[in-house]
Structure formats: structure tokens, C-alpha cells
Design a protein around this motif. Sequence first.
Motif, PDB file in Angstrom:
ATOM      1  N   PRO A   3      -5.515  27.505  11.207  1.00 25.03           N
ATOM      2  CA  PRO A   3      -4.485  28.154  12.044  1.00 25.03           C
ATOM      3  C   PRO A   3      -5.112  28.940  13.181  1.00 25.03           C
ATOM      4  O   PRO A   3      -6.012  29.754  12.954  1.00 25.03           O
ATOM      5  N   PRO A   4      -4.679  28.719  14.435  1.00 21.39           N
ATOM      6  CA  PRO A   4      -5.212  29.491  15.554  1.00 21.39           C
ATOM      7  C   PRO A   4      -4.919  30.979  15.360  1.00 21.39           C
ATOM      8  O   PRO A   4      -3.883  31.348  14.811  1.00 21.39           O
ATOM      9  N   ASP A   5      -5.841  31.820  15.817  1.00 22.08           N
ATOM     10  CA  ASP A   5      -5.700  33.266  15.720  1.00 22.08           C
ATOM     11  C   ASP A   5      -5.041  33.770  17.006  1.00 22.08           C
ATOM     12  O   ASP A   5      -5.625  33.691  18.084  1.00 22.08           O
ATOM     13  N   ARG A   6      -3.833  34.293  16.893  1.00 22.37           N
ATOM     14  CA  ARG A   6      -3.088  34.747  18.071  1.00 22.37           C
ATOM     15  C   ARG A   6      -3.125  36.266  18.217  1.00 22.37           C
ATOM     16  O   ARG A   6      -2.408  36.831  19.045  1.00 22.37           O
ATOM     17  N   ASN A   7      -3.952  36.920  17.407  1.00 27.03           N
ATOM     18  CA  ASN A   7      -4.039  38.384  17.479  1.00 27.03           C
ATOM     19  C   ASN A   7      -4.839  38.833  18.706  1.00 27.03           C
ATOM     20  O   ASN A   7      -5.491  38.019  19.364  1.00 27.03           O
ATOM     21  N   GLY A   8      -4.758  40.145  18.975  1.00 25.90           N
ATOM     22  CA  GLY A   8      -5.563  40.724  20.051  1.00 25.90           C
ATOM     23  C   GLY A   8      -5.203  40.197  21.433  1.00 25.90           C
ATOM     24  O   GLY A   8      -6.065  40.122  22.306  1.00 25.90           O
ATOM     25  N   GLY A   9      -3.936  39.831  21.629  1.00 20.12           N
ATOM     26  CA  GLY A   9      -3.500  39.337  22.932  1.00 20.12           C
ATOM     27  C   GLY A   9      -3.812  37.875  23.179  1.00 20.12           C
ATOM     28  O   GLY A   9      -3.472  37.322  24.233  1.00 20.12           O
ATOM     29  N   VAL A  10      -4.455  37.228  22.215  1.00 16.76           N
ATOM     30  CA  VAL A  10      -4.825  35.820  22.408  1.00 16.76           C
ATOM     31  C   VAL A  10      -3.590  34.921  22.421  1.00 16.76           C
ATOM     32  O   VAL A  10      -3.535  33.923  23.157  1.00 16.76           O
ATOM     33  N   GLY A  11      -2.569  35.299  21.642  1.00 15.83           N
ATOM     34  CA  GLY A  11      -1.343  34.499  21.626  1.00 15.83           C
ATOM     35  C   GLY A  11      -0.731  34.384  23.017  1.00 15.83           C
ATOM     36  O   GLY A  11      -0.292  33.313  23.428  1.00 15.83           O
TER      37      GLY A  11
ATOM     38  N   LEU B  95     -12.136  31.780  23.053  1.00 14.90           N
ATOM     39  CA  LEU B  95     -13.260  31.221  22.288  1.00 14.90           C
ATOM     40  C   LEU B  95     -13.827  32.244  21.299  1.00 14.90           C
ATOM     41  O   LEU B  95     -14.075  31.918  20.131  1.00 14.90           O
ATOM     42  N   LEU B  96     -14.029  33.473  21.773  1.00 14.14           N
ATOM     43  CA  LEU B  96     -14.607  34.506  20.908  1.00 14.14           C
ATOM     44  C   LEU B  96     -13.726  34.754  19.696  1.00 14.14           C
ATOM     45  O   LEU B  96     -14.222  34.965  18.584  1.00 14.14           O
ATOM     46  N   ARG B  97     -12.422  34.692  19.896  1.00 11.38           N
ATOM     47  CA  ARG B  97     -11.478  34.926  18.804  1.00 11.38           C
ATOM     48  C   ARG B  97     -11.616  33.861  17.709  1.00 11.38           C
ATOM     49  O   ARG B  97     -11.295  34.102  16.560  1.00 11.38           O
TER      50      ARG B  97
END
Length: 183
Positions: free
Chosen positions: A33-41, A58-60
Amino acid sequence: MAMLLKLDGESVRDTRKVASILSPLGVRLEFWPPDRNGGVGALLDRPALSDPEKETVLLRHDAYFEILRTSDGYRSRDLIVLNPQTPGLDGLLSAFLRIHTHDDDEVRYIVDGEGVFGFVLPDRSQVELLVSPGDFVKIPKNTEHWFRLTPGNRIKAVRYFTSTAGWVPVYTGTPLLFAGSSA
Ligand SMILES: [Fe+2]
């Protein structure tokens, strides 16, 4: 989750069945599952990204890169972002719509949008694999395949490389049997 499409129109959604159809090729499928936390979403929801924004995405997701680096010797990764405004999109897509192989594995992790990988099976039949966010696909080197986008023409995918030399498609001349793939 990846869904397999057969030439006769049948679709296969059962993950284990999809894996078993592709296993003779050595194709590896995972779901991360893609990580959408920290504004990445919010970044993933935008069609285009600047280079610093790509690096944030990428870092996320670098925990996966670390696993690949440790287990399989992967040395670099980048984020490919395609959308209808991408310069030269038609040329790029037409290069990968013809059946080809690579001298290195093709490894992709879809974090936004969707795309279709097509495969030539050992019995010379062909199937297509619809991939969407969370799908990780590893296509072994020398495997006949192709790639296309769906009509939305939008995808973001992490690409993993074992060398910095990159890779080019080696066309095999095998005709594409999927009529719907010519768009
Ligand atoms: Fe390819």
C-alpha cells in the motif's frame, strides 16, 4: 490489486490465480500500500510533480528500496510521472507498446494512476495485467512484454535499477494480439 485480462475478454482478479498464470515467466507480484502520510497523498493526487516533490514521494517509500537493495542488489531508484501533458508522451508510449525484452529486470512500483503490462506466455498466448496503486511488478530480463497506459494517460511509478546504465527495449517482432492495445 493487479487484475489479469485474457484475449477472450475473461478477467482474473484472484491474486493467487494471477500469480500462477504469470509464474512460468518468473514475474513477481506484490502489493505494498502506498504511504500517503506526511503530505505525500496530496502530491500523489497531483498530475505532475517537481523534482523535489518526486524525491519526497521516493523517500516516503524507501523502506521498499532498502529491502530490494539488500535482497537483490538494487542500487538506484527514480519516480516516473506520466500524464496527458507530459512532453513526448505519444512517442514514449509507442516505444513500449511494441513487444520487447530488456537485458535487465523491469521493476516497477505503482503509487498513482494505472497502467497495463502485457506478457507473452510460454504457449505463445498473450495476457495483460492491469496495475494500480500498491502493485509492485518485477519482470525478469529477456521476458517478452509490452506496456501501455489506460485512457486516463496517468501513472506514477517508482523504477528500481541494479545499474546506472539504464536499459533500452529490444524488439522481438512478435505481433501484438490485443486489438485494444493499439490506442
Ligand atoms: Fe519494458
